[in-house]
Design an enzyme around this catalytic site. Structure first.
Site, mmCIF file in Angstrom:
data_model
loop_
_atom_site.group_PDB
_atom_site.id
_atom_site.type_symbol
_atom_site.label_atom_id
_atom_site.label_comp_id
_atom_site.label_asym_id
_atom_site.label_seq_id
_atom_site.Cartn_x
_atom_site.Cartn_y
_atom_site.Cartn_z
ATOM 1 N N GLY A 132 0.822 -1.267 -0.195
ATOM 2 C CA GLY A 132 0.003 0.103 -0.069
ATOM 3 C C GLY A 132 0.812 1.136 0.178
ATOM 4 O O GLY A 132 0.350 2.446 0.205
ATOM 5 N N ARG A 189 2.799 2.509 -2.549
ATOM 6 C CA ARG A 189 3.019 3.070 -3.930
ATOM 7 C C ARG A 189 1.833 2.891 -4.942
ATOM 8 O O ARG A 189 0.965 2.019 -4.669
ATOM 9 C CB ARG A 189 4.346 2.698 -4.499
ATOM 10 C CG ARG A 189 5.328 3.120 -3.834
ATOM 11 C CD ARG A 189 6.709 2.520 -4.435
ATOM 12 N NE ARG A 189 7.022 1.150 -4.375
ATOM 13 C CZ ARG A 189 7.917 0.355 -4.945
ATOM 14 N NH1 ARG A 189 8.881 1.221 -5.624
ATOM 15 N NH2 ARG A 189 7.908 -0.744 -5.151
ATOM 16 N N TYR A 220 3.508 -14.086 -14.302
ATOM 17 C CA TYR A 220 2.690 -13.245 -13.537
ATOM 18 C C TYR A 220 1.171 -13.555 -13.984
ATOM 19 O O TYR A 220 0.368 -13.583 -13.225
ATOM 20 C CB TYR A 220 3.226 -11.703 -14.273
ATOM 21 C CG TYR A 220 2.318 -10.739 -13.868
ATOM 22 C CD1 TYR A 220 2.762 -10.286 -12.395
ATOM 23 C CD2 TYR A 220 1.386 -10.097 -14.673
ATOM 24 C CE1 TYR A 220 1.832 -9.175 -12.042
ATOM 25 C CE2 TYR A 220 0.531 -8.987 -13.844
ATOM 26 C CZ TYR A 220 0.991 -8.505 -12.848
ATOM 27 O OH TYR A 220 0.073 -7.413 -12.369
ATOM 28 N N ALA A 221 1.109 -14.165 -15.258
ATOM 29 C CA ALA A 221 -0.351 -14.374 -15.725
ATOM 30 C C ALA A 221 -0.709 -15.416 -14.992
ATOM 31 O O ALA A 221 -2.071 -15.667 -14.583
ATOM 32 C CB ALA A 221 0.144 -14.752 -17.162
ATOM 33 N N ALA A 222 0.032 -16.516 -14.874
ATOM 34 C CA ALA A 222 -0.300 -17.586 -13.933
ATOM 35 C C ALA A 222 -0.737 -17.351 -12.597
ATOM 36 O O ALA A 222 -1.778 -17.782 -12.077
ATOM 37 C CB ALA A 222 0.776 -18.782 -13.998
ATOM 38 N N SER A 223 0.074 -16.215 -11.935
ATOM 39 C CA SER A 223 -0.218 -16.034 -10.629
ATOM 40 C C SER A 223 -1.471 -15.068 -10.527
ATOM 41 O O SER A 223 -2.297 -15.444 -9.666
ATOM 42 C CB SER A 223 0.810 -15.027 -10.021
ATOM 43 O OG SER A 223 1.048 -13.701 -10.630
ATOM 44 N N ILE A 259 -2.141 0.580 -16.324
ATOM 45 C CA ILE A 259 -2.225 1.642 -15.431
ATOM 46 C C ILE A 259 -1.212 2.721 -15.347
ATOM 47 O O ILE A 259 -0.107 2.153 -15.316
ATOM 48 C CB ILE A 259 -2.770 1.301 -14.050
ATOM 49 C CG1 ILE A 259 -4.057 0.294 -14.056
ATOM 50 C CG2 ILE A 259 -3.090 2.314 -13.105
ATOM 51 C CD1 ILE A 259 -5.092 0.901 -14.689
#
Length: 247
Positions: free
Chosen positions: A13, A15, A155-158, A188
């Protein structure tokens, strides 16, 4: 949306999206516990801003992949605020590289922080929330967990794992008055995107129907809604905040 008297824990939390979520929930009346690992000065900045709003706030250093550290963190929050009403599992890392070049530690670290961290924190607050017969849990997933992305298999799997986890836990906790949802941000505007070249940014914009990057506040606004009583009948859902990337 009124969160007065509520206590919210936001992992990662200090940044970016996590910071925006903490400030939005505080703006709506919640007391805030900021979790961080490597940026104490950033975490204290958020604490100071929350206190300027007239809310209580603390910053706690803990590695969310370590179950024991998470237990100590949640105990400290309870001792300070007596309740934990909201958990936002936002902490996450990337170790991007093509699968053929990916090291075991690249895979393990991303899974440990992103997926196991979400598991650790959710498990740690679930018993408290069940006793209260109320609670809001919001897990930060990603559009990458839905559509995949070159160089981000770990990252996608996580993030896909977080989506499955969200749906399963939502079913387990629904009868106890606990809502569990996920938010899947697209691209973002954060420190991570600021360093991208103009060419890469242009390619990103071309993949977004709205032709613009989102802001951390765009994500925070949806999280705030899901943490409020206005979303009392929503659970097990994945809300995309992505300018139309995934439809």
């Amino acid at each position: 949306m009124n969160l007065s008297g509520k206590t919210a824990v936001i992992t990662g939390g200090s940044r970016g999206i996590g910071r925006a979520i903490a400030l939005k929930l505080a703006e709506l009346g919640a007391n805030i516990a900021i979790n961080y690992t490597s940026t104490p000065h950033k975490a204290e900045e958020v604490v100071a801003l929350v206190r300027q709003m007239g809310r209580e706030a603390i910053a706690i250093r803990a590695d969310v992949s370590d179950g024991e550290q998470v237990q100590h963190m949640m105990k400290e929050v309870e001792e300070k605020f007596s309740t934990i009403d909201i958990l936002v599992n936002n902490a996450g890392i990337t170790r991007d590289t093509l699968l053929m070049k990916m090291k075991d530690e690249d895979w393990d670290q991303v899974m440990a922080i992103n997926l196991k961290g979400t598991y650790n924190c959710t498990k740690a607050v679930s018993r408290k929330m069940m006793k209260q017969r109320s609670g809001k849990i919001v897990n930060i997933a990603s559009v990458v967990g839905v559509m995949g992305n070159v160089g981000q298999a770990n990252y996608a799997a996580s993030k896909a794992g977080i989506i499955g986890f969200t749906k399963s836990v939502a079913k387990e906790l629904a009868t106890r008055g606990i809502n569990v949802n996920a938010v899947a941000p697209g691209f973002i505007q954060t420190e991570m995107t600021d360093v991208l070249s103009d060419e890469v940014k242009e390619a990103l914009l071309n993949s977004i129907p709205m032709r613009q990057l989102g802001t951390p506040e765009d994500v925070a606004n949806v999280v705030a809604f899901l943490c409020s009583d206005d979303a009392r009948y929503i659970t097990g859902q994945v809300i995309h905040v992505d300018g139309g990337m995934v439809m």
